[in-house]
Design an enzyme around this catalytic site. Structure first.
Site, PDB file in Angstrom:
ATOM      1  CD  GLU A 174      -3.004  -1.219   2.182  1.00 48.53           C
ATOM      2  OE1 GLU A 174      -2.983  -0.354   3.073  1.00 48.53           O
ATOM      3  OE2 GLU A 174      -3.861  -2.098   2.103  1.00 48.53           O
ATOM      4  CD  GLU A 204      -2.520  -6.313   4.235  1.00 50.10           C
ATOM      5  OE1 GLU A 204      -3.333  -5.468   4.579  1.00 50.10           O
ATOM      6  OE2 GLU A 204      -1.317  -6.083   4.042  1.00 50.10           O
TER       7      GLU A 204
END
Ligand code: GAL
Length: 820
Positions: free
Chosen positions: A429, A496
């Site tokens: 991210e 994730e």
């Protein structure tokens, strides 16, 4: 030692020339001895002081009043939870600061051609290392392994090594980081002709069923001050240390050089999660027949292939990632995780059927990869969380610009020979990253190691990674499908996914969505046109909440406390598409930090709690991922006051069907469906609830819960009866509060006191309760939902360790562990 005298006559000179030619002498002042590499642990007996000290780097600094300890050491986990600690929510409200470590190293018989290196597996963070008052270097990144050449400042006898660790600016991570020399430290000695650290790369290529080619690319250093001809002899040893192949060649080098070798390995045993066959490459350097260095590398033979939309192929077979994301801390020991504790954790997830781990969001300890090699766990090896922009105010983002190339090169070189490492991940991210940055980092890695695919957590929007990594966005309905439509040849991995939350022993029958209860602004990710913010619905298990009295801070253990998608729907997606090659759940173990706020110290994302006790999700994954027949039922069967209330009883199994019995009366048999769970609504009555799982009508396995009566005793269960008296091994003791019939009382929260005598010491207590803020290095703990944990480490002496657990009004429990 042969000395050349000025008045040497012709005969002596001729004699010396003969010796030189025959290789018995490299210099007129020195004979060459056989030398091999020596590597010893220097973990024990460091001096430590918390707080800064301007003079502590000095060679003769007086540290006699400092505390003596062994590393790995994490001073944050030794502290108290406090809402005012600057690490805040991210750092689990534990203290940070500056600390100093000092250690005397005694060097005997120092030779001119000796080289000494100190190797740190990891120091969090901003370390400065000094030898005899001289600065050797600084390393900001707290997760990187690094080493220094001690030789220039080393002397025979006592030498003082000093390390300043600065984790004072907080938060320095989005999660609990720990502080200090929290991994091992090593002292390595070589000769002055040697293979530099991580200087050999072993690449195996499977040629046919009966043969593999092992390519060896090595770097060499020569600090003798003159050119050398080196004979490089490499042997491949099998798991029993038998030689199975050998190659040698000569290399002439000045100060440094390289070598390339190719070895044919006949009938190679291939590495895979099911059969993690390992070999060792042993490389020896000789000069004129004298050994100068030996460098050993464990490696495996395996192939990786990305087949367009068809999947990830390991050794020619499609494999799905049954993965977990984990942070590096381990409950009550914080980030200073003894190898034994790490091993127990890895075994536990392996037994669940997990075949892959993602090192979120940074390099792990070297021992971690070695264990994954031998246990058969694939690793997505992640280098960074963010890049140029800090994600936590004081994190590595502040250093990235200056350090990423150095750190990334070290990281790749350190880990590139592990067969377990099958994917590199370059970030997670990453905020506002430019495609060009992704390309630069990917190219940088491919220059060092081109044998593995690269991904990035949520990095799918730029084209340079080999596998599209999806975090939370991928949990939205339609997201993966839309991406696949656009990029049909790119594999997708759940870097994730999925995120669900659970508190051990807590149940709620109505489904909870993180975004519904706690609305977050939703922005459609730039890349997507169709994707909507739609969760995968999980039906409520009852119209009215059956367990309304539990604090909202805890999460339900029926797979119904979700962010966007539950475990079962996500696994169905993996199984039903070739291009979605598996997922890394957020997370395997609960980790400290990143909670929803004081007084919670963790967020309960794990399927195993901080004490290492599995939650029900552990068994759900086991039913999906493991072939070993299993059955698991939830919730427990002690629900005083709920007589007659219909309790949803959920069963996870990998068998075909299951039959439920209450007090010996059958409540019917159910076939497993795509829902991946079987549910009965059972009017509560105390007694015995039993499930029998079946395959083709045959009973295969069963589980029984009995209603617990009054609390009566403690029971201590240890995972071993013998422990090595090596000052490092750990015995894990699980404490349960039970009734007179030895049935665990599922809501017991008694205060428990421990006494440990003999050659063992407490290194941690824990119960998994996210709201329990009592310290970890003490001899007491409350039970949480019936259980708590005690970790005892051997102190190094042989003898019997007596461990006793006591609690008011309960029968105590005792165990004896032999330390040998
Ligand atoms: C993700 C992030 C993880 C963790 C997780 C919690 O977005 O990558 O590191 O913070 O959220 O939900």
């Amino acid at each position: 030692m042969i000395q050349v005298k000025n008045n040497c006559n012709i005969r002596i000179l001729i004699y010396i020339i003969i010796l030189l030619i025959s290789g018995q002498l490299v210099s007129c002042s020195q004979t060459v001895q056989n030398k091999t590499r020596e590597r010893v642990s220097i973990d024990f007996n460091w001096k430590f002081q918390l707080g800064d000290n301007q003079k502590a780097f000095e060679e003769n600094f007086d540290d006699t009043s400092w505390r003596v300890l062994d590393v790995p050491h994490d001073w944050s986990i030794e502290g108290n939870y406090d809402a005012n600690n600057p690490a805040g929510i991210s750092g689990a409200f534990l203290p940070v600061g500056i600390g100093w470590y000092r250690k005397n190293i005694e060097i005997k018989n120092l030779q001119d051609d000796d080289k000494y290196f100190v190797e740190f597996d990891g120091v969090y963070m901003n370390s400065e290392v000094y030898l005899n008052g001289q600065l050797l270097g600084k390393r900001p990144y707290g997760y990187i392994s690094f080493s220094y050449d001690l030789t220039p400042y080393l002397k025979e006898g006592e030498n003082s090594l000093a390390v300043r660790v600065d984790n004072s600016e907080a938060p320095s991570g989005r999660w609990y980081t720990g502080s200090g020399i929290y991994r091992h430290v090593w002292l390595t000695k070589t000769s002055n002709v040697y293979v530099p650290r991580w200087g050999i790369e072993v690449i195996s290529t499977i040629v046919s069923k009966n043969s593999a080619t092992i390519k060896v690319k090595g770097e060499l250093k020569n600090e003798t001050g003159k050119p050398q001809k080196i004979e490089v002899v490499s042997r491949v040893l099998d798991a029993l240390s038998n030689e199975v192949a050998l190659v040698k060649n000569d290399v002439s080098i000045d100060d440094e050089g390289s070598f390339n070798q190719e070895i044919e390995l006949k009938n190679p045993r291939l590495w895979s999660p099911e059969n993690p066959a390992m070999y060792t490459l042993e490389t020896k350097l000789f000069i004129n027949g004298k050994l100068r260095d030996t460098y050993n590398i464990p490696f495996g033979v395996r192939s990786i292939e990305l087949k367009g939309s068809k999947g990830f192929y390991l050794n020619g077979k499609s494999i799905k990632f049954k993965g977990l994301s984990n942070h590096h801390d381990a409950g009550p020991v914080g980030s200073a995780v003894p190898d034994d504790v790490l091993y127990q954790r890895l075994k536990m997830v392996k037994n669940m059927g997990c075949n892959a781990l993602r090192t979120t969001h940074n390099p792990f300890s070297p021992e971690f990869y070695t264990m994954c090699d031998t246990l058969g766990i694939m690793v997505m090896d992640e280098a960074f969380d963010g890049w140029f922009k800090a994600k936590a105010e004081h994190d590595y983002g502040n250093y990235f610009k200056d350090w990423w190339q150095r750190d990334l090169a070290d990281f790749i070189k350190r880990d590139r020979n592990h067969p377990s490492v099958v994917i590199w991940s370059i970030g997670n991210e990453v905020r506002n990253f430019q495609s060009e940055d992704q390309k630069i980092i990917v190219d940088f890695i491919k220059d060092i190691d081109s044998t593995r695919p690269i991904t990035q957590g949520s990095g799918y929007s730029a084209p340079y990674i080999d596998i599209a990594g999806f975090n939370g966005h991928g949990e939205n309905k339609g997201a993966l499908e839309e991406y696949h439509e656009e990029y049909p040849n790119k594999l997708i991995i759940g870097t994730e996914m999925t995120h669900t939350l659970q508190t051990r022993g807590v149940y709620r029958t109505k489904t909870w969505y993180r975004t519904k209860d706690n609305p977050a602004p939703w922005e459609k990710p730039a890349h997507f046109k169709k994707m909507e913010h739609k969760v995968y619905k999980i039906s409520d298990l009852s119209n009215n909440e059956v367990f309304p009295d539990i604090t909202r801070k805890y999460q339900s253990s029926y797979d119904n406390s979700i962010v966007r998608i539950g475990v079962r729907d996500d696994w169905n997606r993996v199984e039903n598409s070739d291009y979605y090659i598996g997922n890394f759940r957020w997370t395997g173990f609960d980790y400290l930090g990143e909670s929803f706020g004081w007084p919670a110290r963790t967020a309960n994302f794990g399927i195993i709690d901080l004490a290492g006790f599995p939650k029900d999700h552990y068994y759900l994954y086991q039913s999906l991922w493991s072939d070993e027949p299993m059955v698991h039922m939830l919730p427990h069967w002690t629900h005083k006051g709920k007589e007659g209330v219909k309790i949803p009883v959920v069963v996870y199994t990998n068998c075909d069907s299951a039959e439920l019995f209450l007090n010996k009366v059958s409540l019917g048999e159910k076939e497993m469906t795509a829902e991946r769970q079987l549910v009965w609504h059972v009017p509560y009555e105390k007694g015995e609830l039993k499930v029998i799982a079946k395959k083709s009508g045959k009973n295969i396995c069963e589980q029984t819960y009995t209603t617990a009566e009054k609390k009566h005793a403690l029971v201590l269960n240890s995972n071993k009866v013998n422990i090595k008296a090596n000052r490092t091994d750990v015995v894990r003791l699980e404490v349960s509060v039970v009734d007179a019939n030895n049935i665990m009382v599922p809501d017991a929260n008694n205060d428990i006191l421990f006494s440990v005598t003999g050659p063992g010491k407490i290194i941690g207590v824990e119960n998994g309760n996210i709201l329990d803020l009592s310290p970890h290095k003490v001899n007491y703990r409350k039970a949480f939902n019936g259980k708590c944990l005690l970790l005892v480490q051997s102190t190094g002496s042989k003898g019997v360790i007596h461990i006793k657990a006591t609690s008011n009004n309960l029968k105590s429990s005792e165990v004896k562990i032999s330390a040998n």
